[in-house]
Design a protein around this motif. Structure first.
Motif, PDB file in Angstrom:
ATOM      1  N   ASP A  27      57.579  57.925  66.567  1.00  0.00           N
ATOM      2  CA  ASP A  27      58.289  59.204  66.619  1.00  0.00           C
ATOM      3  C   ASP A  27      59.052  59.260  67.937  1.00  0.00           C
ATOM      4  OD1 ASP A  27      59.184  61.817  66.683  1.00  0.00           O
ATOM      5  OD2 ASP A  27      57.190  62.722  66.497  1.00  0.00           O
ATOM      6  N   ASP A  28      60.365  59.104  67.866  1.00  0.00           N
ATOM      7  CA  ASP A  28      61.172  59.148  69.086  1.00  0.00           C
ATOM      8  C   ASP A  28      61.973  60.444  69.186  1.00  0.00           C
ATOM      9  OD1 ASP A  28      63.155  58.690  67.215  1.00  0.00           O
ATOM     10  OD2 ASP A  28      64.042  56.992  68.272  1.00  0.00           O
ATOM     11  N   SER A  29      61.469  61.490  68.576  1.00  0.00           N
ATOM     12  CA  SER A  29      62.121  62.798  68.691  1.00  0.00           C
ATOM     13  C   SER A  29      62.014  63.295  70.134  1.00  0.00           C
ATOM     14  CB  SER A  29      61.457  63.811  67.753  1.00  0.00           C
ATOM     15  OG  SER A  29      60.126  64.080  68.193  1.00  0.00           O
ATOM     16  N   ALA A  30      62.849  64.225  70.481  1.00  0.00           N
ATOM     17  CA  ALA A  30      62.813  64.776  71.837  1.00  0.00           C
ATOM     18  C   ALA A  30      61.438  65.375  72.142  1.00  0.00           C
ATOM     19  CB  ALA A  30      63.915  65.823  72.012  1.00  0.00           C
ATOM     20  N   ASP A  31      60.841  66.045  71.179  1.00  0.00           N
ATOM     21  CA  ASP A  31      59.517  66.636  71.402  1.00  0.00           C
ATOM     22  C   ASP A  31      58.461  65.554  71.638  1.00  0.00           C
ATOM     23  OD1 ASP A  31      60.392  69.239  71.262  1.00  0.00           O
ATOM     24  OD2 ASP A  31      59.910  69.465  69.129  1.00  0.00           O
ATOM     25  N   ALA A  32      58.532  64.464  70.901  1.00  0.00           N
ATOM     26  CA  ALA A  32      57.570  63.369  71.081  1.00  0.00           C
ATOM     27  C   ALA A  32      57.747  62.710  72.448  1.00  0.00           C
ATOM     28  CB  ALA A  32      57.724  62.338  69.969  1.00  0.00           C
ATOM     29  N   LEU A  33      58.976  62.544  72.878  1.00  0.00           N
ATOM     30  CA  LEU A  33      59.232  61.953  74.194  1.00  0.00           C
ATOM     31  C   LEU A  33      58.726  62.879  75.294  1.00  0.00           C
ATOM     32  CD1 LEU A  33      62.804  60.509  73.543  1.00  0.00           C
ATOM     33  CD2 LEU A  33      60.607  59.313  73.419  1.00  0.00           C
ATOM     34  N   ARG A  34      58.953  64.154  75.128  1.00  0.00           N
ATOM     35  CA  ARG A  34      58.446  65.141  76.089  1.00  0.00           C
ATOM     36  C   ARG A  34      56.917  65.068  76.160  1.00  0.00           C
ATOM     37  NH1 ARG A  34      61.007  68.951  74.037  1.00  0.00           N
ATOM     38  NH2 ARG A  34      62.778  68.999  75.435  1.00  0.00           N
ATOM     39  N   ARG A  35      56.263  64.902  75.009  1.00  0.00           N
ATOM     40  CA  ARG A  35      54.807  64.802  74.961  1.00  0.00           C
ATOM     41  C   ARG A  35      54.308  63.555  75.702  1.00  0.00           C
ATOM     42  NH1 ARG A  35      54.505  66.192  70.158  1.00  0.00           N
ATOM     43  NH2 ARG A  35      54.800  64.165  69.191  1.00  0.00           N
ATOM     44  N   ILE A  36      55.015  62.435  75.565  1.00  0.00           N
ATOM     45  CA  ILE A  36      54.658  61.206  76.296  1.00  0.00           C
ATOM     46  C   ILE A  36      54.689  61.475  77.799  1.00  0.00           C
ATOM     47  CG2 ILE A  36      55.465  58.883  76.911  1.00  0.00           C
ATOM     48  CD1 ILE A  36      56.367  58.629  73.932  1.00  0.00           C
ATOM     49  N   LEU A  37      55.721  62.158  78.243  1.00  0.00           N
ATOM     50  CA  LEU A  37      55.832  62.483  79.667  1.00  0.00           C
ATOM     51  C   LEU A  37      54.682  63.385  80.107  1.00  0.00           C
ATOM     52  CD1 LEU A  37      59.663  63.130  79.896  1.00  0.00           C
ATOM     53  CD2 LEU A  37      58.420  61.125  80.713  1.00  0.00           C
ATOM     54  N   ARG A  38      54.401  64.396  79.332  1.00  0.00           N
ATOM     55  CA  ARG A  38      53.326  65.336  79.681  1.00  0.00           C
ATOM     56  C   ARG A  38      51.977  64.623  79.713  1.00  0.00           C
ATOM     57  NH1 ARG A  38      53.587  68.866  75.632  1.00  0.00           N
ATOM     58  NH2 ARG A  38      51.859  67.926  74.550  1.00  0.00           N
ATOM     59  N   GLU A  39      51.674  63.829  78.701  1.00  0.00           N
ATOM     60  CA  GLU A  39      50.377  63.157  78.614  1.00  0.00           C
ATOM     61  C   GLU A  39      50.175  62.141  79.732  1.00  0.00           C
ATOM     62  OE1 GLU A  39      50.378  61.609  74.635  1.00  0.00           O
ATOM     63  OE2 GLU A  39      49.918  63.577  73.758  1.00  0.00           O
ATOM     64  N   ASN A  40      51.264  61.658  80.308  1.00  0.00           N
ATOM     65  CA  ASN A  40      51.169  60.660  81.370  1.00  0.00           C
ATOM     66  C   ASN A  40      51.529  61.220  82.737  1.00  0.00           C
ATOM     67  OD1 ASN A  40      50.452  57.977  80.026  1.00  0.00           O
ATOM     68  ND2 ASN A  40      51.965  58.879  78.665  1.00  0.00           N
ATOM     69  N   GLU A  41      51.510  62.546  82.833  1.00  0.00           N
ATOM     70  CA  GLU A  41      51.655  63.273  84.090  1.00  0.00           C
ATOM     71  C   GLU A  41      52.982  63.048  84.811  1.00  0.00           C
ATOM     72  OE1 GLU A  41      48.150  63.076  86.538  1.00  0.00           O
ATOM     73  OE2 GLU A  41      46.832  63.284  84.804  1.00  0.00           O
ATOM     74  N   PHE A  42      54.042  62.895  84.015  1.00  0.00           N
ATOM     75  CA  PHE A  42      55.388  62.905  84.575  1.00  0.00           C
ATOM     76  C   PHE A  42      55.889  64.346  84.567  1.00  0.00           C
ATOM     77  CE2 PHE A  42      54.985  58.465  83.707  1.00  0.00           C
ATOM     78  CZ  PHE A  42      55.814  57.844  84.615  1.00  0.00           C
ATOM     79  N   PHE A  43      56.993  64.588  85.215  1.00  0.00           N
ATOM     80  CA  PHE A  43      57.560  65.929  85.293  1.00  0.00           C
ATOM     81  C   PHE A  43      58.229  66.286  83.961  1.00  0.00           C
ATOM     82  CE2 PHE A  43      57.509  64.587  89.787  1.00  0.00           C
ATOM     83  CZ  PHE A  43      56.652  65.569  90.267  1.00  0.00           C
ATOM     84  N   TRP A  44      57.421  66.502  82.955  1.00  0.00           N
ATOM     85  CA  TRP A  44      57.909  66.689  81.593  1.00  0.00           C
ATOM     86  C   TRP A  44      58.719  67.968  81.416  1.00  0.00           C
ATOM     87  CZ3 TRP A  44      56.140  70.889  78.798  1.00  0.00           C
ATOM     88  CH2 TRP A  44      55.007  71.536  79.314  1.00  0.00           C
ATOM     89  N   ARG A  45      58.491  68.954  82.250  1.00  0.00           N
ATOM     90  CA  ARG A  45      59.263  70.199  82.114  1.00  0.00           C
ATOM     91  C   ARG A  45      60.737  69.979  82.465  1.00  0.00           C
ATOM     92  NH1 ARG A  45      54.278  72.159  84.202  1.00  0.00           N
ATOM     93  NH2 ARG A  45      53.266  73.561  82.731  1.00  0.00           N
ATOM     94  N   GLN A  46      61.032  68.898  83.178  1.00  0.00           N
ATOM     95  CA  GLN A  46      62.418  68.597  83.538  1.00  0.00           C
ATOM     96  C   GLN A  46      63.152  67.850  82.424  1.00  0.00           C
ATOM     97  OE1 GLN A  46      62.347  66.555  87.299  1.00  0.00           O
ATOM     98  NE2 GLN A  46      61.132  68.154  88.277  1.00  0.00           N
ATOM     99  N   PHE A  47      62.433  67.449  81.381  1.00  0.00           N
ATOM    100  CA  PHE A  47      63.044  66.724  80.262  1.00  0.00           C
ATOM    101  C   PHE A  47      63.980  67.645  79.504  1.00  0.00           C
ATOM    102  CE2 PHE A  47      63.250  65.366  75.861  1.00  0.00           C
ATOM    103  CZ  PHE A  47      63.471  63.998  75.977  1.00  0.00           C
ATOM    104  N   ARG A  48      65.195  67.164  79.292  1.00  0.00           N
ATOM    105  CA  ARG A  48      66.181  67.886  78.487  1.00  0.00           C
ATOM    106  C   ARG A  48      66.437  67.059  77.227  1.00  0.00           C
ATOM    107  NH1 ARG A  48      69.606  67.266  83.254  1.00  0.00           N
ATOM    108  NH2 ARG A  48      70.916  66.217  81.737  1.00  0.00           N
ATOM    109  N   ASP A  49      66.729  67.715  76.149  1.00  0.00           N
ATOM    110  CA  ASP A  49      66.965  67.001  74.898  1.00  0.00           C
ATOM    111  C   ASP A  49      68.051  65.938  75.042  1.00  0.00           C
ATOM    112  OD1 ASP A  49      64.998  68.521  73.778  1.00  0.00           O
ATOM    113  OD2 ASP A  49      66.327  69.683  72.474  1.00  0.00           O
ATOM    114  N   ASP A  50      69.035  66.180  75.905  1.00  0.00           N
ATOM    115  CA  ASP A  50      70.089  65.178  76.068  1.00  0.00           C
ATOM    116  C   ASP A  50      69.637  63.984  76.919  1.00  0.00           C
ATOM    117  OD1 ASP A  50      70.135  66.629  78.454  1.00  0.00           O
ATOM    118  OD2 ASP A  50      72.312  66.703  78.581  1.00  0.00           O
TER     119      ASP A  50
END
Length: 177
Positions: A27-50
């Motif tokens: 699943d390479d949707s924007a939401d799935a990518l955001r979840r990968i960032l969150r689960e691995n303690e990256f700054f996921w709130r800065q992720f933009r769909d673009d």
């Protein structure tokens, strides 16, 4: 150098991204990518769909690292990427990691910071352990990758379910013979 704690998040995030982008059923949707960032303690709130296309490209770029059977091939890929990915290492001290290295400045876009971090963490992993801790899942029919950051370093499957399925199949085959 141990690849634990903060460093293991970069390694795990790289494997998760490769699986999301390149594996069957990923699943390479924007939401799935955001979840990968969150689960691995990256700054996921800065992720933009673009940002999603940049992450998808990086996932496809890293796949050959996990597929490499020779350390020389993995080294060649990482060395090429080390020349391409802009880095400006600096010390950072924030929760939950405490004092650690960042490889791109905070002013960099999130995809650039992610590329720099995952690249450096994979490079540190291969320096410390060679290719013994990365690969493609050993389960029949599974094309997902794994990165083992455990102390034992014996992982050969992408998940417990693949390991269990393979072990049960082997057990049943032994019982039949």
């Amino acid at each position: 150098m141990r690849i634990t704690g903060y460093k293991s998040h970069g390694v795990a995030a790289a494997a998760a991204l490769v699986n999301a982008v390149t594996s069957t059923g990923g699943d390479d949707s924007a939401d799935a990518l955001r979840r990968i960032l969150r689960e691995n303690e990256f700054f996921w709130r800065q992720f933009r769909d673009d940002d999603a296309p940049d992450f998808r490209i990086w996932g496809r770029t890293l796949r050959p690292f996990f597929e490499a059977e020779r350390v020389e091939d993995a080294m060649a890929l990482l060395n090429r990427l080390l020349l391409q990915v802009p880095m400006h290492p600096h010390l950072a001290d924030h929760e939950p990691h405490g004092l650690h290295m960042h490889y791109a400045p905070p002013s960099s876009r999130l995809p650039d910071r992610f590329r720099a971090t995952t690249l450096m963490n994979l490079a540190e992993l291969i320096v410390e352990h060679g290719l013994t801790r990365t690969g493609v899942c050993a389960a029949d029919g599974c094309d997902r990758v794994y990165a083992d950051t455990s102390r034992a370093g014996r992982r050969r499957f992408c998940s417990e379910s693949c390991a269990n399925r393979t072990n049960v199949a082997a057990f049943r085959a032994r019982r039949r013979s």
